[in-house]
Design an enzyme around this catalytic site. Structure first.
Site, PDB file in Angstrom:
ATOM      1  N   ALA A 335      15.071  -3.600 -16.985  1.00 57.17           N
ATOM      2  CA  ALA A 335      15.927  -4.287 -16.014  1.00 57.17           C
ATOM      3  C   ALA A 335      15.697  -5.793 -16.036  1.00 57.17           C
ATOM      4  O   ALA A 335      16.648  -6.581 -16.037  1.00 57.17           O
ATOM      5  CB  ALA A 335      15.656  -3.729 -14.616  1.00 57.17           C
ATOM      6  N   HIS A 466     -11.378 -14.048  -3.367  1.00 56.98           N
ATOM      7  CA  HIS A 466     -12.298 -12.915  -3.284  1.00 56.98           C
ATOM      8  C   HIS A 466     -12.263 -12.342  -1.879  1.00 56.98           C
ATOM      9  O   HIS A 466     -12.242 -13.110  -0.910  1.00 56.98           O
ATOM     10  CB  HIS A 466     -13.733 -13.371  -3.602  1.00 56.98           C
ATOM     11  CG  HIS A 466     -14.737 -12.272  -3.422  1.00 56.98           C
ATOM     12  ND1 HIS A 466     -14.868 -11.252  -4.341  1.00 56.98           N
ATOM     13  CD2 HIS A 466     -15.624 -12.018  -2.420  1.00 56.98           C
ATOM     14  CE1 HIS A 466     -15.820 -10.426  -3.928  1.00 56.98           C
ATOM     15  NE2 HIS A 466     -16.301 -10.857  -2.765  1.00 56.98           N
TER      16      HIS A 466
END
Ligand code: NAI
Length: 494
Positions: A335, A466
């Site tokens: 797509a 993090h």
């Protein structure tokens, strides 16, 4: 529409190639018409990407609760209701396809429902297009974009009856709410594996028959092995190297006859056969291009095995002023590639007309990310290891497992790994493959890095938040030069 209205661009086919191109052309100020014979959104929104991902989301939730509910302190009496999952899927499709209609309207594009066919004309005087539908009509345009897509490939010997022997369109039909006790899937490619994951999770015994020696043979063998392990843990039986000779509806189920794919075609009659029985069969062996009855032949537009031939630099067909994009051209059948090609064809079509602030351009297939929605899901971009070797690259490889990542541990997503390929001489990223949680999302960062020619050091030196799954990319890049923090490596210092 007034009698004298001439469109700048008529787009035939409203899938992710066509509807996207129609909006893009309008953004540049073009007068646009979009013609669609079935549903706005095409295969992707109605019978492909979107409905499968909605069902995948249900399957993913089930798997999460089954594998981690108890140890995460979420204890429930799990009951599966596939009918409900299908109804949710139907609603997702409805909302998104309605959204496409609203989008085209917002850009003042005219949408016609019916079969579009080119009657004749040329780039200088314009083209006439017939719209064959409930109310047939004719429109006139200066440029045409063909984005008619593809449909499931049919093989006579497989006797697809749409009752028990099904295509992916049938199994995604809004009214198909059955979880077959046994589901036979022919073709262990992308579609086959995505459905195997969904139906095995909802309780089907899935039996797959694949002609090649491996499922999803286009992916890295290490990644495929990991996927195979997971599918088998769901009870999926994957039979490779199977030449399926026939499939029949027995009235109460289906029966496939196969022999080894290694037997030469002229000897199959005399060799021992294997038989596979199930309640339903899904045939997912690739897709056929939708190029018939478009009026192409009289304009000199060439076809090659059903695919519309285009100039690879401009996406223009042999007929000046008529462009083609997406699955119908037989290129990379994804797509997002169709959408990219839509941008390119729109630029070239409008630039050829003059009067629009747009420059001609060519498609760029150097970096095409691909994603497969099995659980765990797969993301890949760039070249594979065997291709890198064939191309003569001196290769470095980084590999980092989910189980060494804090965030993955917190999420209970410890299966899988990322692998990064880099050129030993330049440290430029050549490709990456990932299987595991959010692999399909992670690959976007690597695609961006590759598109801009970044090295593994460039990515490794970028601060990654993090704790996140995106640190898998950071550590994978660092592992290329042996310096991932959470993995013992052999540092390559320079
Ligand atoms: P595919 O090309 O991915 O897989 C077809 C599989 O069927 C191959 O492994 C092939 O070897 C096998 N096969 C072919 N003929 C066979 C036969 N007679 N007997 C047994 N096996 C046979 O095609 P698929 O799965 O139908 O998907 C069609 C297209 O849609 C692909 O281009 C795919 O990339 C795209 N797609 C993309 C998705 C995504 O981006 N997540 C999801 C689903 C489809």
């Amino acid at each position: 529409m007034s009698e004298s209205k001439i469109y700048d661009l008529v787009v035939i086919g409203a899938g992710p190639g066509g509807y996207h191109a129609a909006v893009r052309a309008a953004q540049y100020g073009a007068r646009v018409a979009l013609i669609e014979k079935k549903n706005l959104g095409g295969t992707c929104l109605n019978w492909g990407c979107i409905p499968t991902k909605a069902l995948y989301a249900s399957a993913e939730l089930v798997q999460k609760i089954r594998s981690h509910g108890k140890d995460m302190g979420v204890i429930c009496d799990l009951k599966l209701d596939f009918t409900k999952a299908v109804e949710r899927k139907n609603n997702v499709v409805k909302e998104l396809t309605e959204g496409i209609g609203a989008l085209e309207k917002a850009w003042k594009n005219d949408v016609f429902m019916g079969h579009g066919k080119i009657l004749g004309g040329n780039a200088k005087d314009g083209f006439d297009i017939a719209i064959e539908g409930q109310e047939s009509q004719k429109i006139k345009t200066k440029r045409i974009l063909l984005a008619t897509g593809s449909s499931p490939a049919l093989i006579p010997a497989f006797n697809i009856d749409h009752e028990r022997i099904l295509t992916s369109d049938d199994i995604l039909h809004p009214d198909f709410k059955i979880v077959p006790k046994r589901l036979l899937i022919i073709g262990a490619g992308v579609i086959g594996c995505e459905f195997a994951n969904i139906f095995a999770t909802f309780g089907s015994k899935v039996i797959m028959l694949e002609y090649l020696a491996s499922p999803i043979a286009t992916e890295e063998p290490m990644i495929v092995k990991e996927l195979q392990k997971k599918l088998e843990s769901l009870g999926v039986e994957i039979n490779v190297s199977q030449n399926v000779l026939s499939v029949i509806n027995t009235g109460s189920g289906v029966k496939a006859t196969t022999c080894s794919a290694e037997i030469p075609r002229d000897q199959v009659e005399s060799v021992e056969k294997s038989y596979f029985e199930a309640d339903y069969c899904l045939v997912s062996i690739g897709r056929a291009k939708e190029s018939s009855n478009l009026g192409l032949e009289s304009l000199g537009i060439e076809l090659e095995r059903g695919a519309i031939k285009v100039n690879p630099k401009t996406l223009e067909t042999k007929a000046e002023g008529i462009y083609a994009i997406g699955d119908v051209t037989g290129g990379i059948m994804l797509a997002h590639v169709a959408s990219h090609e839509g941008d390119v064809a729109v630029a070239n079509a409008l630039a050829s007309l003059g009067g629009f602030k747009i420059e001609p351009r060519s498609p760029d297939y150097n970096v095409v990310p691909a994603t497969i929605f099995t659980n765990p899901n797969i993301g890949s971009v760039g070249i594979r290891r065997n291709q890198a070797k064939d191309l003569g690259y001196d290769l470095l490889m980084g590999r980092f497992p989910y189980m060494s990542l804090g965030k993955a541990k917190c999420m209970g997503e410890e299966e899988g790994f990322i692998m990064i390929l880099a050129d030993k001489n330049t440290y430029k990223i050549l490709g990456a493959s990932c299987i595991g949680a959010e692999a399909s999302e992670l690959i976007a960062e690597i695609a961006l890095a590759m598109q801009h020619g970044l090295t593994v050091h460039d990515v490794a030196e970028t601060i990654h938040s993090h704790p996140t799954i995106s640190e898998l990319v950071l550590e994978g890049m660092e592992d290329v030069f042996g310096m991932a923090i959470h993995k013992k490596g052999r540092p390559i210092l320079h």
